[in-house]
Design a protein around this motif. Structure first.
Motif, PDB file in Angstrom:
ATOM      1  N   ARG A 115      58.503  41.496  40.000  1.00 49.32           N
ATOM      2  CA  ARG A 115      59.076  41.279  41.314  1.00 49.32           C
ATOM      3  C   ARG A 115      59.645  42.558  41.904  1.00 49.32           C
ATOM      4  O   ARG A 115      59.802  42.703  43.100  1.00 49.32           O
ATOM      5  N   PRO A 161      57.932  36.686  39.944  1.00 47.44           N
ATOM      6  CA  PRO A 161      57.452  36.622  41.324  1.00 47.44           C
ATOM      7  C   PRO A 161      57.838  35.298  41.988  1.00 47.44           C
ATOM      8  O   PRO A 161      57.831  34.243  41.353  1.00 47.44           O
ATOM      9  N   GLU A 211      57.166  32.179  44.244  1.00 47.37           N
ATOM     10  CA  GLU A 211      55.987  31.407  44.643  1.00 47.37           C
ATOM     11  C   GLU A 211      56.331  30.573  45.862  1.00 47.37           C
ATOM     12  O   GLU A 211      57.328  29.847  45.874  1.00 47.37           O
ATOM     13  N   ARG A 214      54.791  27.746  48.629  1.00 47.67           N
ATOM     14  CA  ARG A 214      53.719  26.808  48.981  1.00 47.67           C
ATOM     15  C   ARG A 214      53.551  26.819  50.503  1.00 47.67           C
ATOM     16  O   ARG A 214      54.509  26.734  51.245  1.00 47.67           O
ATOM     17  N   GLU A 242      49.633  39.150  49.992  1.00 47.62           N
ATOM     18  CA  GLU A 242      50.051  39.358  48.599  1.00 47.62           C
ATOM     19  C   GLU A 242      49.883  40.814  48.171  1.00 47.62           C
ATOM     20  O   GLU A 242      50.650  41.314  47.344  1.00 47.62           O
ATOM     21  N   ILE A 247      55.521  38.259  45.839  1.00 49.02           N
ATOM     22  CA  ILE A 247      55.391  36.901  46.367  1.00 49.02           C
ATOM     23  C   ILE A 247      53.960  36.407  46.152  1.00 49.02           C
ATOM     24  O   ILE A 247      53.003  37.110  46.475  1.00 49.02           O
ATOM     25  N   THR A 248      53.828  35.230  45.607  1.00 47.30           N
ATOM     26  CA  THR A 248      52.509  34.601  45.477  1.00 47.30           C
ATOM     27  C   THR A 248      52.481  33.345  46.345  1.00 47.30           C
ATOM     28  O   THR A 248      53.489  32.632  46.457  1.00 47.30           O
ATOM     29  N   ILE A 249      51.333  33.094  46.953  1.00 45.82           N
ATOM     30  CA  ILE A 249      51.187  31.974  47.882  1.00 45.82           C
ATOM     31  C   ILE A 249      50.246  30.928  47.290  1.00 45.82           C
ATOM     32  O   ILE A 249      49.133  31.251  46.858  1.00 45.82           O
ATOM     33  N   THR A 250      50.689  29.689  47.287  1.00 44.33           N
ATOM     34  CA  THR A 250      49.844  28.566  46.889  1.00 44.33           C
ATOM     35  C   THR A 250      49.517  27.761  48.145  1.00 44.33           C
ATOM     36  O   THR A 250      50.383  27.054  48.678  1.00 44.33           O
TER      37      THR A 250
END
Length: 425
Positions: free
Chosen positions: A5, A36, A38, A40, A61, A67-70
């Motif tokens: 992060r 990191p 996450e 949504r 990203e 930051i991770t995007i779902t």
């Protein structure tokens, strides 16, 4: 131990000291904010937009490795069913696509984050196009940010209007001019196709007329801003055209659904939001063009720039700053503007309008909005909670009027009774 992060960021000495203290206190990590973040992200669309969105998320990203995007997406109607269920269960996505018709409903229920405090601190709304400064704002709180824009328009088939010698659509033309035009087309074609669809089935056409008269569809506090006689007058406006079969009959209109009369080639004109041009181009057999709307006052077109879609953050998100960063990126990144072009509508920020590659249909829509810019006025009040139900009831009652099963006066009475129950609940 080093968390991913922290990569790609500059840290001040006090920040490093605080982080070191926190790591000691938690036994060097133990989860939480050490990894990191996450997020949504939920939105509506199709497979084509899904691929573009995946590319946009990859860009985000790459610039935000912490930051991770779902992402999840659905078709429009399924999207709202899913979002409602998730919100009721406390599982709404951190960032969600929002429609202005549902904005107040979700804001009033306390489901949306007030983004005001994040403006200028991760979220830049200063580049929104003129007229969008207050889009997404309710009672001085910003609950959403516009992604793209559209405005109300007349769609018509130039070839049929010209062949019938019908008045050409031009800025400032009147409703009588439009009525004369569609009557000429129907007479010329024998009703194959009819000159136009019955626009009194659209609540947005009523709003257009009300704004041309200096009024609005709703008050600031979410009540109806017109009365029963005015609604009955609106539904009675095309009664003679229905009786003489100058406009598309109700039975044919309903039978063609979900395709519109213009797309089904049974009408030569109809009203809708300008971004529907792509749909008409794909459905209709003839060339379809955008035209200025008719007006009862040449000084008032009644038109305004409307958010075609917006982005909001959940009030339940554990990561409001990162949610704001994602929203900021999706509306301000030139790369995202170039990537999407007009797929989401004409962009809502100047930088993305400049970077978007707009060709064909998208270029035609952008040109239309630029041509109409001087006649666009301020946004109307945000629709009240229950707008979706009101619009559905308006459509149902207009069809009953079209079939002759209800008089305009009786239908107006039923609509106001429905609105009283819906807006007071």
């Amino acid at each position: 131990m080093r968390s991913t992060r922290f990569l790609g960021r500059r840290w001040t000495a006090p920040t490093v000291l605080l982080l070191a203290t926190a790591l000691v206190a938690t036994g060097c990590g133990g989860g939480g904010e050490d990894g990191p973040v996450e997020l949504r992200y939920s939105w509506w669309g199709n497979a084509d937009r899904a691929e573009l969105m995946r590319e946009a998320i990859d860009l985000f990203e790459a610039e935000h490795p912490d930051i991770t995007i779902t992402p999840t997406f659905s078709e429009y109607n399924a999207y709202w069913e899913k979002l409602s269920t998730e919100a009721a269960g406390g599982g709404m996505a951190d960032v969600a696509q929002m429609d202005i018709s549902y904005l107040r409903e979700y804001a009033d229920r306390g489901l949306l984050l007030d983004l005001s405090e994040l403006e200028g601190n991760g979220l830049d709304t200063g580049d929104l196009v003129d007229g969008f400064e207050q889009a997404g704002v309710i009672d001085d709180a910003r609950y959403a940010v516009p992604v793209a824009a559209n405005t109300f328009a007349l769609f018509y088939v130039p070839e049929l209007f010209e062949a019938a010698g019908a008045p050409a659509p031009e800025p400032g033309w009147s409703w009588d001019d439009y009525h004369e035009a569609i009557a000429a087309v129907t007479e010329h074609t024998g009703g194959e196709p009819y000159g136009g669809a019955d626009y009194t089935g659209l609540i947005w056409a009523l709003e257009l007329q009300l704004r041309q008269e200096g009024g609005e569809l709703f008050t600031e506090d979410g009540r109806l801003a017109f009365d029963e006689p005015r609604l009955a007058e609106f539904w009675n406006e095309t009664a003679g055209f229905r009786e003489d079969e100058i406009v598309v009959p109700a039975a044919q209109y309903v039978q063609a659904q979900p395709v519109s009369p213009l797309g089904a080639n049974i009408g030569a004109s109809e009203f809708n939001w300008d971004n529907f041009l792509a749909r008409y181009e794909g459905e209709a057999d003839a060339e379809v063009a955008l035209a200025p709307v008719p007006t009862s006052d040449p000084e008032r077109s009644g038109q305004y720039l409307r958010p075609s879609m917006m982005l909001a953050a959940s009030s339940q998100t554990e990561h409001p700053e990162q949610a704001a960063e994602l929203i900021d990126f999706l509306i301000n990144s030139p790369e995202v503007g170039e990537l999407f072009g007009g797929n989401r509508g004409i962009p809502a920020t100047n930088v993305q309008r400049e970077s978007a590659r707009l060709d064909g249909v998208d270029r035609a829509i952008a040109d239309y909005e630029e041509e109409r810019a001087a006649d666009l006025r301020e946004l109307p009040p945000v629709p009240p909670a229950g707008m979706g139900s009101l619009e559905a009831e308006f459509i149902r009652l207009s069809e009953e009027v079209g079939y002759g099963r209800l008089t305009p006066q009786d239908a107006a009475g039923e609509f106001f009774a429905f609105a009283d129950r819906t807006l007071s609940s």
